[in-house]
Design a protein around this motif. Structure first.
Motif, PDB file in Angstrom:
ATOM      1  N   MET A  67       0.826  -1.474  -0.198  1.00 41.30           N
ATOM      2  CA  MET A  67       0.143   0.224   0.152  1.00 41.30           C
ATOM      3  C   MET A  67       1.084   1.084   0.399  1.00 41.30           C
ATOM      4  SD  MET A  67      -3.457  -0.757   2.439  1.00 41.30           S
ATOM      5  CE  MET A  67      -2.766  -1.451   3.498  1.00 41.30           C
ATOM      6  N   ILE A  68       2.318   1.468   0.866  1.00 40.55           N
ATOM      7  CA  ILE A  68       3.073   2.651   0.829  1.00 40.55           C
ATOM      8  C   ILE A  68       3.017   2.668  -1.322  1.00 40.55           C
ATOM      9  CG2 ILE A  68       5.176   3.648   1.367  1.00 40.55           C
ATOM     10  CD1 ILE A  68       4.213   1.603   4.405  1.00 40.55           C
ATOM     11  N   ALA A  69       4.011   1.323  -1.294  1.00 42.25           N
ATOM     12  CA  ALA A  69       4.512   1.641  -2.548  1.00 42.25           C
ATOM     13  C   ALA A  69       2.721   2.129  -3.776  1.00 42.25           C
ATOM     14  CB  ALA A  69       4.840   0.223  -3.429  1.00 42.25           C
ATOM     15  N   GLY A  70       1.634   1.888  -3.570  1.00 43.78           N
ATOM     16  CA  GLY A  70       0.811   1.712  -4.428  1.00 43.78           C
ATOM     17  C   GLY A  70       0.683   3.628  -3.784  1.00 43.78           C
ATOM     18  N   VAL A  71       1.076   3.653  -2.921  1.00 41.47           N
ATOM     19  CA  VAL A  71       0.693   5.403  -2.853  1.00 41.47           C
ATOM     20  C   VAL A  71       1.646   6.579  -2.554  1.00 41.47           C
ATOM     21  CG1 VAL A  71       0.041   6.780  -0.263  1.00 41.47           C
ATOM     22  CG2 VAL A  71      -1.013   4.980  -0.025  1.00 41.47           C
ATOM     23  N   LEU A  72       2.791   5.750  -3.260  1.00 38.08           N
ATOM     24  CA  LEU A  72       4.342   6.404  -3.934  1.00 38.08           C
ATOM     25  C   LEU A  72       3.316   6.495  -5.492  1.00 38.08           C
ATOM     26  CD1 LEU A  72       6.738   5.236  -0.998  1.00 38.08           C
ATOM     27  CD2 LEU A  72       5.681   7.762  -1.510  1.00 38.08           C
ATOM     28  N   LYS A  73       3.298   5.373  -5.680  1.00 37.38           N
ATOM     29  CA  LYS A  73       2.601   5.115  -7.149  1.00 37.38           C
ATOM     30  C   LYS A  73       4.055   4.464  -8.313  1.00 37.38           C
ATOM     31  CE  LYS A  73      -0.200   8.747  -8.210  1.00 37.38           C
ATOM     32  NZ  LYS A  73      -1.653   8.010  -8.209  1.00 37.38           N
ATOM     33  N   ALA A  74       4.729   3.428  -7.161  1.00 38.69           N
ATOM     34  CA  ALA A  74       5.566   3.097  -7.368  1.00 38.69           C
ATOM     35  C   ALA A  74       5.180   1.675  -8.000  1.00 38.69           C
ATOM     36  CB  ALA A  74       6.334   2.669  -5.837  1.00 38.69           C
ATOM     37  N   GLY A  75       4.550   1.723  -8.939  1.00 31.04           N
ATOM     38  CA  GLY A  75       3.512   0.623 -10.026  1.00 31.04           C
ATOM     39  C   GLY A  75       5.231   0.242 -11.259  1.00 31.04           C
ATOM     40  N   PHE A  76       5.636   1.381 -11.797  1.00 29.44           N
ATOM     41  CA  PHE A  76       7.143   1.195 -12.403  1.00 29.44           C
ATOM     42  C   PHE A  76       8.059  -0.038 -11.775  1.00 29.44           C
ATOM     43  CE2 PHE A  76       8.798   4.123  -8.890  1.00 29.44           C
ATOM     44  CZ  PHE A  76      10.125   3.993  -8.679  1.00 29.44           C
ATOM     45  N   VAL A  77       8.606  -0.175 -10.626  1.00 26.80           N
ATOM     46  CA  VAL A  77       8.638  -1.293  -9.982  1.00 26.80           C
ATOM     47  C   VAL A  77       8.664  -2.421 -10.730  1.00 26.80           C
ATOM     48  CG1 VAL A  77       9.816  -2.685  -7.672  1.00 26.80           C
ATOM     49  CG2 VAL A  77       9.352  -0.211  -7.921  1.00 26.80           C
ATOM     50  N   MET A  78       7.693  -2.844 -11.230  1.00 24.04           N
ATOM     51  CA  MET A  78       7.140  -4.106 -11.654  1.00 24.04           C
ATOM     52  C   MET A  78       8.408  -4.297 -13.237  1.00 24.04           C
ATOM     53  SD  MET A  78       3.914  -5.354 -13.621  1.00 24.04           S
ATOM     54  CE  MET A  78       3.711  -6.900 -14.042  1.00 24.04           C
ATOM     55  N   ASN A  79       8.787  -3.169 -13.684  1.00 23.78           N
ATOM     56  CA  ASN A  79       9.351  -2.821 -15.288  1.00 23.78           C
ATOM     57  C   ASN A  79      10.798  -3.891 -14.342  1.00 23.78           C
ATOM     58  OD1 ASN A  79       7.910  -1.794 -16.362  1.00 23.78           O
ATOM     59  ND2 ASN A  79       8.531  -0.112 -15.730  1.00 23.78           N
ATOM     60  N   PHE A  80      11.230  -3.701 -13.640  1.00 25.38           N
ATOM     61  CA  PHE A  80      12.893  -4.189 -12.976  1.00 25.38           C
ATOM     62  C   PHE A  80      13.146  -5.846 -12.883  1.00 25.38           C
ATOM     63  CE2 PHE A  80      13.183   0.026 -11.427  1.00 25.38           C
ATOM     64  CZ  PHE A  80      14.004   0.808 -12.405  1.00 25.38           C
ATOM     65  N   VAL A  81      11.487  -6.484 -12.507  1.00 23.22           N
ATOM     66  CA  VAL A  81      11.729  -7.904 -12.592  1.00 23.22           C
ATOM     67  C   VAL A  81      11.154  -7.853 -14.125  1.00 23.22           C
ATOM     68  CG1 VAL A  81      10.554  -9.819 -11.527  1.00 23.22           C
ATOM     69  CG2 VAL A  81      11.324  -6.996 -10.258  1.00 23.22           C
ATOM     70  N   SER A  82      12.584  -8.658 -14.589  1.00 20.88           N
ATOM     71  CA  SER A  82      12.097  -9.704 -16.272  1.00 20.88           C
ATOM     72  C   SER A  82      11.307 -11.167 -16.498  1.00 20.88           C
ATOM     73  CB  SER A  82      13.301  -9.878 -16.732  1.00 20.88           C
ATOM     74  OG  SER A  82      14.318 -10.819 -15.669  1.00 20.88           O
ATOM     75  N   ARG A  83      10.601 -10.836 -17.511  1.00 23.81           N
ATOM     76  CA  ARG A  83       9.867 -11.701 -17.530  1.00 23.81           C
ATOM     77  C   ARG A  83      11.086 -13.289 -17.189  1.00 23.81           C
ATOM     78  NH1 ARG A  83       4.708 -11.157 -18.795  1.00 23.81           N
ATOM     79  NH2 ARG A  83       3.622  -8.848 -20.047  1.00 23.81           N
ATOM     80  N   PRO A  84      11.927 -13.485 -17.767  1.00 26.40           N
ATOM     81  CA  PRO A  84      12.811 -14.553 -17.414  1.00 26.40           C
ATOM     82  C   PRO A  84      12.638 -15.125 -15.804  1.00 26.40           C
ATOM     83  CG  PRO A  84      13.531 -13.568 -19.908  1.00 26.40           C
ATOM     84  CD  PRO A  84      12.739 -12.703 -18.590  1.00 26.40           C
ATOM     85  N   VAL A  85      13.596 -13.824 -15.310  1.00 27.60           N
ATOM     86  CA  VAL A  85      13.885 -14.246 -13.982  1.00 27.60           C
ATOM     87  C   VAL A  85      12.252 -14.437 -13.506  1.00 27.60           C
ATOM     88  CG1 VAL A  85      13.737 -12.416 -11.999  1.00 27.60           C
ATOM     89  CG2 VAL A  85      15.067 -12.303 -13.405  1.00 27.60           C
ATOM     90  N   VAL A  86      10.829 -13.996 -13.404  1.00 27.71           N
ATOM     91  CA  VAL A  86       9.606 -14.411 -13.766  1.00 27.71           C
ATOM     92  C   VAL A  86       9.214 -16.129 -13.709  1.00 27.71           C
ATOM     93  CG1 VAL A  86       6.941 -13.833 -12.749  1.00 27.71           C
ATOM     94  CG2 VAL A  86       8.564 -11.811 -13.136  1.00 27.71           C
ATOM     95  N   SER A  87       9.377 -16.079 -14.880  1.00 28.79           N
ATOM     96  CA  SER A  87       9.805 -17.409 -15.156  1.00 28.79           C
ATOM     97  C   SER A  87      10.068 -18.712 -14.757  1.00 28.79           C
ATOM     98  CB  SER A  87       9.608 -17.655 -17.066  1.00 28.79           C
ATOM     99  OG  SER A  87       9.228 -19.076 -17.690  1.00 28.79           O
TER     100      SER A  87
END
Length: 581
Positions: free
Chosen positions: A114-134
């Motif tokens: 929620m703190i990240a949401g208030v700070l509009k930190a949704g861009f953090v997702m861009n730092f986690v690549s799809r190969p890493v997630v998979s």
């Protein structure tokens, strides 16, 4: 006005809500609830927690997500990966503190999101690549399968790593319980056959493909019910010593703040950060995929708020960390769910389950729950994706393999962090030495390409160095070295053009390097020119005096530069004799 607009956007799905839409939502909610009941028990069991906590985490958290989230299709609740991460976090704690610690972990996870949401930190997702997630999900799924094999064999295994689990399982195989093995393997076969064969058989019997798929999704609850009935009738637990779920308290979840000490919360902070990252990336990826199929979109910042609120509520209502479920969300989408009301109805169905159906779960064999978890995780294994990544990009392939083996060797807590850190390190390493080739012109055209790769025209006095990366403090020195190399290898050079088509940013350090390059070239009586500069970069450079000190010119295009700088050919060397033959 801004608040009203935000509220109207959040609940826009209520406008024009019709009875036909409600019918679709009700069907989807029913199917998702049937799938969720056995899953929430199995995943709580996977987390090392009492089964009722899985039910608790599937009631009020769903309501919280509907109030704050942005996806019409995402179903939040217990999932395999987050459950395994929770188990790893609380496994070393005293048994009497694990339940409250799981609640505190959910509360911390929710607060961070929620703190990240208030700070509009949704861009953090861009730092986690799809190969890493998979690779992370594949490693975690394999680890889960190993962890559940002990229940299929009726053994006690204490190791938390894959190699340790396998070693203990092999050593204890002679002590396996025949009834656990029998029920576990029969359950696995039934779950697999139902998933793969039942839709085909139903379609052959005349059902529509969509209906057949939905019925196949609902079939596991019938398998669970059959094993419960068989276990009750034959008294598997009392007569044969088979491990069963046991008594599951009936009633709605208690509402309370997890009473953990400040030191206890501090110990859970780092695990909460890791769980928050994994939960957000996994959930948002699923929500974006489903939204794209309907030409919609989700707001990552609202997803942070929705997922954070769901976890915080889970922590205060007897649950544990949750995230969006890929399988249940896909079922919701396939079943025709249209709006977030599906989540509210699922929460209502789960509340009825908590009030009235829990006594019926008492005799459910744990080997059957493990079978359900194993079959669910088999669908998460994606080694083909890791191989495709490796063949396409060695750097991304190394990142994916490092993530996978980190999960297997170190555990789920560190796998995603290892992948993210390594991906960023490799990216920085590539940006430290960007591609800067000398380029030439394709004969008769205005196209300029790498002189080492193509047969192009070049000039001995005018050299062009193309910069294929933004310039910043970490690679500015490399640019200086590359220019020095070009100067040393081309003694006849009088002009150097920096082709900046790939440069989208020049920071202060890089600007200082350009000033130093300009000074050195001026001392060597070599003019420095710039071409193909992006407008935003050029406008920023006007804030400095670099362009005033530049000993060359700034050209709109590379072709303009070469047309202006290339010397006229010596026409005297050509004969004026015209050969008419």
């Amino acid at each position: 006005m801004g608040l009203k607009r935000a509220i109207r956007s959040q609940y826009s799905w209520l406008e024009g809500y019709k009875t036909s839409i409600f019918a679709d939502d009700l069907l989807a909610a029913t199917v998702v609830s049937i799938l969720l009941v056995p899953q929430c028990l199995a995943y709580a069991f996977l987390a090392g927690l009492p089964p009722q906590l899985g039910i608790y985490a599937s009631i009020f958290p769903l309501v919280a997500y509907v109030l704050f989230g942005s996806s019409n299709y995402l179903n939040v609740g217990p999932t395999a990966v987050i459950s395994l991460m929770t188990a790893a976090c609380i496994a070393t704690l005293p048994a009497e503190t694990r339940v409250v610690s799981a609640g505190a972990l959910a509360l911390l996870t929710g607060g961070l999101l929620m703190i990240a949401g208030v700070l509009k930190a949704g861009f953090v997702m861009n730092f986690v690549s799809r190969p890493v997630v998979s690779a992370y999900i594949t490693g975690a799924a394999l680890l889960i399968i190993f962890s559940q094999a002990k229940h299929i064999l009726g053994l006690q295994v204490d190791s938390r790593t894959a190699f340790g689990m396998v070693a203990e399982l092999i050593r204890q195989v002679p002590q396996s319980k025949p009834l656990a093995v029998l029920t576990g393997f029969i359950a696995i076969m039934l779950f697999v056959l139902v998933r793969r064969m039942l839709p085909f058989l139903l379609v052959k019997s005349g059902f529509r493909a969509k209906t057949a798929k939905l019925l196949a999704r609902m079939a596991p609850i019938l398998i669970i019910a059959a094993f419960v009935g068989l276990s009750t009738l034959l008294k598997f637990g009392e007569t044969y010593g088979l491990s069963i779920v046991g008594s599951v308290p009936a009633g709605l979840p208690p509402v309370s703040f997890p009473g953990l000490t400040l030191v206890g919360y501090e110990e859970l902070l780092i695990p909460a950060v890791v769980i928050a990252i994994v939960a957000f990336v996994d959930s948002t990826s699923t929500a974006q995929e489903l939204a794209a199929r309907k030409r919609g979109r989700v707001d990552p910042n609202r997803e942070l708020l929705g997922l954070g609120a769901a976890n915080a509520v889970a922590g205060m209502t007897g649950g544990y960390p949750i995230n969006g479920s890929m399988s249940r969300s896909a079922v919701n989408f396939t079943a025709g769910g249209k709006t977030p009301l599906v989540g509210l109805m699922v929460a209502g169905f789960m509340a009825l389950t908590a009030l009235f159906l829990t006594p019926a779960l008492k005799n459910l064999p744990l080997s059957v729950l493990s079978a359900l978890i194993i079959v669910a995780c088999l669908n998460l294994l994606d080694f083909r994706s890791i191989w495709r990544t490796w063949t396409y990009s060695r750097a991304d392939g190394i990142t994916a393999l490092a993530t996978f083996f980190s999960v297997i060797i170190l555990g789920v807590q560190w796998g995603v962090l290892a992948g993210v850190v390594l991906a960023m390190v490799l990216h920085i390493r590539v940006s430290l030495t960007p591609h800067m080739p000398l380029v030439g012109r394709f004969p008769g055209t205005e196209h300029y390409r790498d002189a080492d790769r193509f047969n192009v025209e070049t000039d001995e006095t005018v050299k062009t160095l193309r910069i294929d990366e933004g310039l910043y403090y970490a690679n500015a020195r490399f640019l200086e070295d590359r220019v020095a190399e070009v100067v040393s290898e081309n003694s006849d050079m009088t002009d150097l053009v920096l082709m900046c088509s790939g440069v989208n940013h020049i920071d202060a350090s890089a600007l200082s390097s350009l000033e130093e390059i300009n000074r050195r070239l001026k001392g060597l009586e070599i003019k420095l020119h710039l071409s193909d500069m992006q407008s935003a970069v050029r406008e920023r450079m006007y804030r400095s005096d670099f362009l005033d000190k530049l000993n060359g010119r700034v050209f709109l295009s590379q072709h303009d530069a070469m047309t202006a700088l290339q010397p006229e050919p010596d026409w005297a060397q050509f004969s004026d004799h015209i050969d008419i033959h």
